[in-house]
Design an enzyme around this catalytic site. Structure first.
Site, mmCIF file in Angstrom:
data_model
loop_
_atom_site.group_PDB
_atom_site.id
_atom_site.type_symbol
_atom_site.label_atom_id
_atom_site.label_comp_id
_atom_site.label_asym_id
_atom_site.label_seq_id
_atom_site.Cartn_x
_atom_site.Cartn_y
_atom_site.Cartn_z
ATOM 1 N N LEU A 88 105.316 91.106 62.891
ATOM 2 C CA LEU A 88 106.010 92.286 63.439
ATOM 3 C C LEU A 88 105.062 93.459 63.643
ATOM 4 O O LEU A 88 105.442 94.622 63.477
ATOM 5 C CB LEU A 88 107.178 92.696 62.537
ATOM 6 C CG LEU A 88 108.225 91.616 62.252
ATOM 7 C CD1 LEU A 88 109.314 92.159 61.336
ATOM 8 C CD2 LEU A 88 108.826 91.076 63.544
ATOM 9 N N LEU A 128 121.610 90.429 65.220
ATOM 10 C CA LEU A 128 121.894 91.043 66.514
ATOM 11 C C LEU A 128 123.393 91.229 66.730
ATOM 12 O O LEU A 128 123.848 92.301 67.140
ATOM 13 C CB LEU A 128 121.316 90.186 67.633
ATOM 14 C CG LEU A 128 119.794 90.181 67.764
ATOM 15 C CD1 LEU A 128 119.327 88.980 68.583
ATOM 16 C CD2 LEU A 128 119.310 91.477 68.408
ATOM 17 N N TRP A 178 107.854 79.635 71.043
ATOM 18 C CA TRP A 178 107.717 80.586 72.138
ATOM 19 C C TRP A 178 108.563 80.170 73.338
ATOM 20 O O TRP A 178 108.468 79.051 73.822
ATOM 21 C CB TRP A 178 106.255 80.740 72.556
ATOM 22 C CG TRP A 178 105.392 81.311 71.484
ATOM 23 C CD1 TRP A 178 104.333 80.716 70.863
ATOM 24 C CD2 TRP A 178 105.533 82.590 70.875
ATOM 25 N NE1 TRP A 178 103.798 81.537 69.907
ATOM 26 C CE2 TRP A 178 104.516 82.702 69.893
ATOM 27 C CE3 TRP A 178 106.413 83.658 71.051
ATOM 28 C CZ2 TRP A 178 104.351 83.834 69.103
ATOM 29 C CZ3 TRP A 178 106.254 84.785 70.263
ATOM 30 C CH2 TRP A 178 105.249 84.873 69.313
ATOM 31 N N CYS A 215 110.709 125.393 70.671
ATOM 32 C CA CYS A 215 111.203 125.545 69.295
ATOM 33 C C CYS A 215 111.089 126.990 68.840
ATOM 34 O O CYS A 215 110.299 127.783 69.358
ATOM 35 C CB CYS A 215 110.451 124.619 68.351
ATOM 36 S SG CYS A 215 108.683 124.970 68.214
ATOM 37 N N GLU A 241 115.057 92.937 66.298
ATOM 38 C CA GLU A 241 114.446 91.712 66.797
ATOM 39 C C GLU A 241 114.885 90.517 65.954
ATOM 40 O O GLU A 241 114.183 89.518 65.870
ATOM 41 C CB GLU A 241 112.917 91.844 66.796
ATOM 42 C CG GLU A 241 112.280 91.455 68.100
ATOM 43 C CD GLU A 241 110.765 91.481 68.073
ATOM 44 O OE1 GLU A 241 110.170 90.618 67.416
ATOM 45 O OE2 GLU A 241 110.178 92.363 68.719
ATOM 46 N N ARG A 289 99.622 93.529 67.966
ATOM 47 C CA ARG A 289 98.353 92.793 67.976
ATOM 48 C C ARG A 289 97.779 92.642 69.388
ATOM 49 O O ARG A 289 96.570 92.661 69.572
ATOM 50 C CB ARG A 289 98.546 91.396 67.364
ATOM 51 C CG ARG A 289 99.041 91.435 65.932
ATOM 52 C CD ARG A 289 99.159 90.048 65.331
ATOM 53 N NE ARG A 289 100.057 89.181 66.088
ATOM 54 C CZ ARG A 289 101.391 89.223 66.010
ATOM 55 N NH1 ARG A 289 101.984 90.114 65.232
ATOM 56 N NH2 ARG A 289 102.139 88.394 66.725
ATOM 57 N N ALA A 302 114.743 86.790 73.203
ATOM 58 C CA ALA A 302 114.360 85.863 74.269
ATOM 59 C C ALA A 302 115.254 84.638 74.167
ATOM 60 O O ALA A 302 115.560 84.169 73.067
ATOM 61 C CB ALA A 302 112.898 85.463 74.123
ATOM 62 N N CYS A 337 106.930 127.603 69.240
ATOM 63 C CA CYS A 337 106.397 127.693 70.603
ATOM 64 C C CYS A 337 106.966 128.893 71.348
ATOM 65 O O CYS A 337 106.295 129.493 72.192
ATOM 66 C CB CYS A 337 106.709 126.407 71.367
ATOM 67 S SG CYS A 337 105.826 124.963 70.733
ATOM 68 N N GLU A 389 103.890 122.913 74.737
ATOM 69 C CA GLU A 389 103.679 124.255 75.261
ATOM 70 C C GLU A 389 102.322 124.819 74.832
ATOM 71 O O GLU A 389 101.630 125.478 75.615
ATOM 72 C CB GLU A 389 104.791 125.198 74.779
ATOM 73 C CG GLU A 389 106.186 124.790 75.228
ATOM 74 C CD GLU A 389 106.913 123.914 74.218
ATOM 75 O OE1 GLU A 389 108.140 124.066 74.086
ATOM 76 O OE2 GLU A 389 106.248 123.072 73.566
#
Length: 330
Positions: A203, A276, A169, A71, A270, A206, A150, A80, A46
Site C-alpha cells: 500500500l 467496499l 493482477w 485565512c 482499496e 513505488r 479492479a 494571509c 497568497e
C-alpha cells in the site's frame, strides 16, 4: 481564476490537511505573480504569489485572484488576509468562501474592514469542486472517500482460488502506475483483513514519486501477523480494531469518525468486497474509480453493487477506467 485553479493542483498530495490553494496577482491586465500552497507547514498560496512579484511597488495597484478565502487566523503561518492588507493590495477576487470555522468569512470581513474591494464567487462551482477534500472534511466531519477496485471482464474482483499470497493482477502496468499516483495524492488508504491476509500488499507509492499514504488496516481481533508488509517502516499504519471500534455497530461511520479525529481529509478504500460494500451500503463515499481489465475468471468474488453517476470513461491501453460520483451524497 482559471490560472489560479490550474496552479493550485500542483499542491495535490503535499498540502494536506491544508487546502491546495492557487493565487494569481494581476497588474494592468498582466500576471506579475502567482503561487500555490507549499507543503504542510510552509507558505500559503497568497504568500508565495506576493513573494514572487519582483517589483513590490506594483502590489498597491494590483488585483489578487485566489481560489479560497484568505485565512484570518494564526496556524503554522501568519494570516494571509493580514499580509494582503499590509502589502496594500486593494482588489481581491475570491473563488469560494472557506467553510473552516476558524475562517468562515472572517478573512473577508478583515479585508472589507481595511477598505479593500472584495469580489466573491468567481468560478465558484469550479473552486468548490477543486477544494472537495477540504470542504468534505469540514462540512461532513469525515474524509473525502474514493472507492477503488479492479474487476475482470466477466465481473469478478478475484478468482475463486489462487496459489500465492500476492495480488492477482487484472490491470496492465500503466493502470497500476496510475493507482500509485492516486496513492500519492490522497492522505490515507484503507484495506480489510482479508485483503491483507490474501494479498500481503504494501500500500505504498513505488511506481510514482510522492509521499506514501497512511495505511489504515481493519483487524478486528488483532490477529494479523506483524511481519506482513503493511506493518513495515515504509509508511505509518493505523489499525482499526475492537480496541477503538465497535464492530457490531455501523462500521463505516465509526471509521470516518476515527479518521476525522486524526485530521485525515481524504482516503482511498482499496479493500475487498466486504469492505467496499460496507461503505457503499452506508452511503459513505464520494467517488468510485473502477478498472475493467480483459482477464476472465469465470468464477470468484463478485464486484460490489454500486449506484452512482458515471462521470468519465476512458481506455488505458486495453483497460477501461470508469469514474463515478455518488448521486445520493448528502
Amino acid at each position: 481564476m482559471q490560472r489560479a485553479l490550474q496552479i493550485a493542483k500542483y499542491g495535490l498530495g503535499t498540502t494536506r490537511p491544508n487546502p491546495m490553494v492557487g493565487a494569481v496577482i494581476v497588474c494592468n491586465n498582466k500576471i506579475i505573480g502567482e503561487g500555490f500552497t507549499s507543503s504542510y507547514g510552509g507558505n500559503h498560496a497568497e504568500v508565495n504569489a506576493i513573494n514572487s512579484v519582483k517589483d513590490q511597488t506594483l502590489l498597491e495597484k494590483s488585483t489578487i485572484y485566489v481560489t479560497l478565502e484568505p485565512c484570518s487566523h494564526y496556524g503554522k503561518t501568519p494570516p494571509c488576509s493580514h499580509l494582503i492588507i499590509e502589502k496594500g493590495i486593494k482588489n481581491i477576487v475570491i473563488g469560494c468562501v472557506d467553510d473552516n470555522p476558524q475562517v468562515a468569512g472572517k478573512g473577508i470581513q478583515k479585508l472589507l474592514a481595511a477598505n479593500c474591494n472584495v469580489t466573491i464567487g468567481i468560478l465558484e462551482d469550479n473552486c468548490k469542486a477543486h477544494h472537495k477534500r477540504f470542504f468534505t472534511f469540514h462540512n461532513k466531519k469525515r474524509p473525502y472517500i474514493i472507492l477503488k477496485w479492479a474487476q475482470s471482464k466477466d465481473g469478478f474482483l478475484s478468482p475463486e482460488t489462487k496459489n500465492e499470497q500476492k495480488p492477482v493482477w487484472i490491470t496492465n502496468p500503466y493502470s497500476r502506475t496510475l493507482v500509485h499516483k492516486w496513492r500519492a495524492e490522497e492522505q490515507a488508504i484503507l484495506v480489510g483483513t482479508n485483503t491483507v491476509t490474501q494479498d500481503n500488499p504494501s500500500l505504498t507509492v513505488r511506481n510514482y514519486s510522492g509521499k506514501n499514504p497512511i495505511r489504515v488496516v481493519l483487524d478486528r481481533k488483532l490477529k494479523l501477523d506483524k511481519n506482513l508488509a503493511v506493518f513495515n517502516s515504509e509508511a505509518e499504519t493505523l489499525v482499526i480494531s475492537k480496541d477503538n471500534c465497535d464492530f457490531l455497530k455501523p462500521l463505516a461511520q465509526q471509521i470516518c469518525s476515527i479518521l476525522h479525529s486524526k485530521n485525515i481529509n481524504s482516503i482511498i478504500i482499496e479493500g475487498g468486497l466486504q469492505t467496499l460494500q460496507t461503505f457503499i451500503d452506508q452511503n459513505l463515499w464520494d467517488e468510485a474509480r473502477i478498472f475493467k481489465g480483459k482477464a476472465l475468471f469465470k468464477n470468484g468474488t463478485k464486484t460490489p453493487q454500486l449506484n452512482g453517476n458515471l462521470l468519465n470513461s476512458e481506455y488505458i491501453l486495453d483497460d477501461v477506467l470508469e469514474i463515478y460520483e455518488n448521486n445520493r451524497n448528502d
